[in-house]
Design a protein around this motif. Sequence first.
Motif, PDB file in Angstrom:
ATOM      1  N   ALA A   1      45.518  -5.944 -18.091  1.00 56.15           N
ATOM      2  CA  ALA A   1      45.868  -6.996 -19.047  1.00 56.15           C
ATOM      3  C   ALA A   1      46.689  -8.103 -18.395  1.00 56.15           C
ATOM      4  CB  ALA A   1      46.632  -6.399 -20.228  1.00 56.15           C
ATOM      5  N   GLY A   2      47.413  -7.769 -17.335  1.00 55.52           N
ATOM      6  CA  GLY A   2      48.229  -8.769 -16.657  1.00 55.52           C
ATOM      7  C   GLY A   2      47.480  -9.572 -15.618  1.00 55.52           C
ATOM      8  N   THR A   3      46.251  -9.184 -15.306  1.00 55.41           N
ATOM      9  CA  THR A   3      45.488  -9.902 -14.268  1.00 55.41           C
ATOM     10  C   THR A   3      44.218 -10.541 -14.802  1.00 55.41           C
ATOM     11  OG1 THR A   3      44.407  -7.817 -13.662  1.00 55.41           O
ATOM     12  CG2 THR A   3      46.334  -8.470 -12.379  1.00 55.41           C
ATOM     13  N   VAL A   4      43.859 -10.275 -16.048  1.00 54.66           N
ATOM     14  CA  VAL A   4      42.610 -10.808 -16.581  1.00 54.66           C
ATOM     15  C   VAL A   4      42.592 -12.326 -16.566  1.00 54.66           C
ATOM     16  CG1 VAL A   4      43.425 -10.741 -18.986  1.00 54.66           C
ATOM     17  CG2 VAL A   4      40.969 -10.670 -18.491  1.00 54.66           C
ATOM     18  N   ALA A   5      43.765 -12.966 -16.647  1.00 57.63           N
ATOM     19  CA  ALA A   5      43.814 -14.434 -16.616  1.00 57.63           C
ATOM     20  C   ALA A   5      43.279 -15.001 -15.307  1.00 57.63           C
ATOM     21  CB  ALA A   5      45.248 -14.919 -16.840  1.00 57.63           C
ATOM     22  N   LEU A   6      43.301 -14.203 -14.235  1.00 62.35           N
ATOM     23  CA  LEU A   6      42.741 -14.663 -12.968  1.00 62.35           C
ATOM     24  C   LEU A   6      41.235 -14.867 -13.062  1.00 62.35           C
ATOM     25  CD1 LEU A   6      44.734 -12.352 -10.512  1.00 62.35           C
ATOM     26  CD2 LEU A   6      45.139 -14.766 -11.008  1.00 62.35           C
ATOM     27  N   LEU A   7      40.599 -14.266 -14.083  1.00 69.66           N
ATOM     28  CA  LEU A   7      39.169 -14.481 -14.334  1.00 69.66           C
ATOM     29  C   LEU A   7      38.932 -15.391 -15.536  1.00 69.66           C
ATOM     30  CD1 LEU A   7      37.237 -11.122 -13.847  1.00 69.66           C
ATOM     31  CD2 LEU A   7      37.217 -13.141 -12.404  1.00 69.66           C
ATOM     32  N   SER A   8      39.629 -15.123 -16.635  1.00 64.77           N
ATOM     33  CA  SER A   8      39.359 -15.879 -17.860  1.00 64.77           C
ATOM     34  C   SER A   8      39.727 -17.351 -17.714  1.00 64.77           C
ATOM     35  CB  SER A   8      40.099 -15.255 -19.044  1.00 64.77           C
ATOM     36  OG  SER A   8      41.486 -15.169 -18.802  1.00 64.77           O
ATOM     37  N   ASP A   9      40.781 -17.650 -16.973  1.00 65.94           N
ATOM     38  CA  ASP A   9      41.180 -19.052 -16.796  1.00 65.94           C
ATOM     39  C   ASP A   9      40.122 -19.849 -16.027  1.00 65.94           C
ATOM     40  OD1 ASP A   9      43.197 -21.293 -16.838  1.00 65.94           O
ATOM     41  OD2 ASP A   9      43.048 -20.972 -14.678  1.00 65.94           O
ATOM     42  N   PRO A  10      39.691 -19.421 -14.823  1.00 72.67           N
ATOM     43  CA  PRO A  10      38.636 -20.186 -14.147  1.00 72.67           C
ATOM     44  C   PRO A  10      37.310 -20.179 -14.902  1.00 72.67           C
ATOM     45  CG  PRO A  10      39.118 -18.164 -12.943  1.00 72.67           C
ATOM     46  CD  PRO A  10      40.189 -18.322 -13.973  1.00 72.67           C
ATOM     47  N   PHE A  11      37.024 -19.106 -15.649  1.00 77.19           N
ATOM     48  CA  PHE A  11      35.796 -19.091 -16.460  1.00 77.19           C
ATOM     49  C   PHE A  11      35.834 -20.213 -17.491  1.00 77.19           C
ATOM     50  CE2 PHE A  11      33.652 -17.867 -20.388  1.00 77.19           C
ATOM     51  CZ  PHE A  11      32.365 -17.593 -19.937  1.00 77.19           C
ATOM     52  N   CYS A  12      36.959 -20.358 -18.185  1.00 74.30           N
ATOM     53  CA  CYS A  12      37.078 -21.422 -19.186  1.00 74.30           C
ATOM     54  C   CYS A  12      37.037 -22.796 -18.538  1.00 74.30           C
ATOM     55  CB  CYS A  12      38.367 -21.242 -19.988  1.00 74.30           C
ATOM     56  SG  CYS A  12      38.349 -19.825 -21.113  1.00 74.30           S
ATOM     57  N   ALA A  13      37.595 -22.921 -17.328  1.00 70.44           N
ATOM     58  CA  ALA A  13      37.532 -24.203 -16.627  1.00 70.44           C
ATOM     59  C   ALA A  13      36.099 -24.545 -16.235  1.00 70.44           C
ATOM     60  CB  ALA A  13      38.429 -24.168 -15.396  1.00 70.44           C
ATOM     61  N   ASP A  14      35.324 -23.521 -15.837  1.00 70.34           N
ATOM     62  CA  ASP A  14      33.925 -23.736 -15.454  1.00 70.34           C
ATOM     63  C   ASP A  14      33.038 -24.042 -16.661  1.00 70.34           C
ATOM     64  OD1 ASP A  14      34.550 -23.272 -12.817  1.00 70.34           O
ATOM     65  OD2 ASP A  14      33.881 -21.182 -12.826  1.00 70.34           O
ATOM     66  N   HIS A  15      33.422 -23.490 -17.831  1.00 69.30           N
ATOM     67  CA  HIS A  15      32.564 -23.604 -19.012  1.00 69.30           C
ATOM     68  C   HIS A  15      33.418 -24.064 -20.205  1.00 69.30           C
ATOM     69  CE1 HIS A  15      29.604 -21.488 -16.601  1.00 69.30           C
ATOM     70  NE2 HIS A  15      30.505 -20.552 -16.372  1.00 69.30           N
ATOM     71  N   PRO A  16      33.726 -25.351 -20.271  1.00 66.75           N
ATOM     72  CA  PRO A  16      34.675 -25.847 -21.280  1.00 66.75           C
ATOM     73  C   PRO A  16      34.212 -25.704 -22.721  1.00 66.75           C
ATOM     74  CG  PRO A  16      33.667 -27.664 -20.062  1.00 66.75           C
ATOM     75  CD  PRO A  16      33.295 -26.408 -19.348  1.00 66.75           C
ATOM     76  N   LEU A  17      32.928 -25.475 -22.954  1.00 67.67           N
ATOM     77  CA  LEU A  17      32.438 -25.313 -24.322  1.00 67.67           C
ATOM     78  C   LEU A  17      32.401 -23.853 -24.759  1.00 67.67           C
ATOM     79  CD1 LEU A  17      29.504 -27.910 -24.357  1.00 67.67           C
ATOM     80  CD2 LEU A  17      31.870 -28.209 -25.113  1.00 67.67           C
ATOM     81  N   ALA A  18      32.701 -22.949 -23.850  1.00 66.95           N
ATOM     82  CA  ALA A  18      32.698 -21.520 -24.175  1.00 66.95           C
ATOM     83  C   ALA A  18      34.099 -21.075 -24.601  1.00 66.95           C
ATOM     84  CB  ALA A  18      32.234 -20.703 -22.977  1.00 66.95           C
ATOM     85  N   SER A  19      34.151 -20.015 -25.390  1.00 64.61           N
ATOM     86  CA  SER A  19      35.423 -19.416 -25.785  1.00 64.61           C
ATOM     87  C   SER A  19      35.446 -17.963 -25.332  1.00 64.61           C
ATOM     88  CB  SER A  19      35.620 -19.504 -27.300  1.00 64.61           C
ATOM     89  OG  SER A  19      34.596 -18.790 -27.974  1.00 64.61           O
ATOM     90  N   VAL A  20      36.630 -17.360 -25.336  1.00 63.20           N
ATOM     91  CA  VAL A  20      36.803 -15.989 -24.851  1.00 63.20           C
ATOM     92  C   VAL A  20      37.566 -15.185 -25.900  1.00 63.20           C
ATOM     93  CG1 VAL A  20      37.752 -14.510 -23.040  1.00 63.20           C
ATOM     94  CG2 VAL A  20      36.845 -16.775 -22.453  1.00 63.20           C
ATOM     95  N   ARG A  21      37.073 -14.001 -26.203  1.00 55.43           N
ATOM     96  CA  ARG A  21      37.806 -13.057 -27.061  1.00 55.43           C
ATOM     97  C   ARG A  21      38.120 -11.814 -26.248  1.00 55.43           C
ATOM     98  NH1 ARG A  21      35.936  -8.944 -30.282  1.00 55.43           N
ATOM     99  NH2 ARG A  21      33.816  -9.783 -30.323  1.00 55.43           N
ATOM    100  N   LEU A  22      39.406 -11.536 -26.071  1.00 49.37           N
ATOM    101  CA  LEU A  22      39.861 -10.408 -25.259  1.00 49.37           C
ATOM    102  C   LEU A  22      40.309  -9.256 -26.146  1.00 49.37           C
ATOM    103  CD1 LEU A  22      42.091 -12.314 -22.667  1.00 49.37           C
ATOM    104  CD2 LEU A  22      39.796 -11.419 -22.278  1.00 49.37           C
ATOM    105  N   GLU A  23      39.952  -8.039 -25.731  1.00 44.19           N
ATOM    106  CA  GLU A  23      40.512  -6.818 -26.313  1.00 44.19           C
ATOM    107  C   GLU A  23      41.145  -6.060 -25.162  1.00 44.19           C
ATOM    108  OE1 GLU A  23      38.209  -4.607 -29.227  1.00 44.19           O
ATOM    109  OE2 GLU A  23      36.702  -6.215 -29.228  1.00 44.19           O
TER     110      GLU A  23
END
Length: 312
Positions: free
Chosen positions: A102-124
């Motif tokens: 949970a403390g490292t997922v931002a290392l993936l979700s952040d660049p993913f959102c930067a690459d795909h600005p129209l996409a959203s992310v739901r984390l569990e």
Amino acid sequence: MLFRQLEYFVALAREKHFARAAAACYVSQPTLSEAIRKLEHELDVPLVRRGRAFEGLTPEGERLVARARRLLADHDALKDEAASLRTGLTGELRLGVVPAAAGTVALLSDPFCADHPLASVRLETSLRSAEIAQRIRAFELDAGLVHPDGLDTEGLAVLPLYEERQVLVAGSDLLPDPPERLDWADAAELPLCLLSSGMQGRQVVDDAFAARGLGAVPRLEADSVVTLMAHVGTGCWASILPSSWLRTLPPPPGARVVALDGPATTATVALVIGGGPSASLMARALAGTARAVRVTGPLAQLSNPGPGQGEP
């Protein structure tokens, strides 16, 4: 056959209750029930065992619900693919994460959102590896960050991301003059607060003690790293945690972070998605992001803490 009927059928299999399934689909219960009856009539097999309430799926229903999930997932993938051709990747990435990551997922979700600005992310972020794998197979999640060791990954694609390294985080009252490294035997004598039994992060620690012929009995267990850090912050507790957590959750003021003696105790964290054509467009895009970024880079400096790291 309508996709709407399949959606109602899958929702009923998931919710196991007619009213809850209808609410999840934003329709009345009679509307949902009638649509499923029409689906049964069209397929000419009973799908649902009915009594005064929902009593489960029939054997035929259990077999066909998996196919229904796949058809709905393929339908959604087709729409997503068409939308991406028009405007770029859109829609929601559904990502399951084990607590340790949970403390490292931002290392993936952040660049993913930067690459795909129209996409959203739901984390569990409170799921276990086996549950994540099962929900990817059921098309309820697109991808997951898991501990793959010992996990049934049949039908899934696995992309290792990094190795967790365990370190000791101790209150200042326990280690006023911290050594560069501490023996596991000495760590076992400290008042330990550890993750709850059954959690993968705890299993790694228990296995490390057992491999050295030791057994540690924590005085406190919790299912939250934040809670463990709060106890360490009192100065009177010690914990053993993945060093990756120190990137996003710095140790409390005065706490000591000390490497543990002997070979590094590690656990792999990997990205898992559906294998082959079963992987959603979102999952494939996330895998592309994972291959492009170097998750290990920001974590490398945390793997071998120096003595007293975390002191004010």
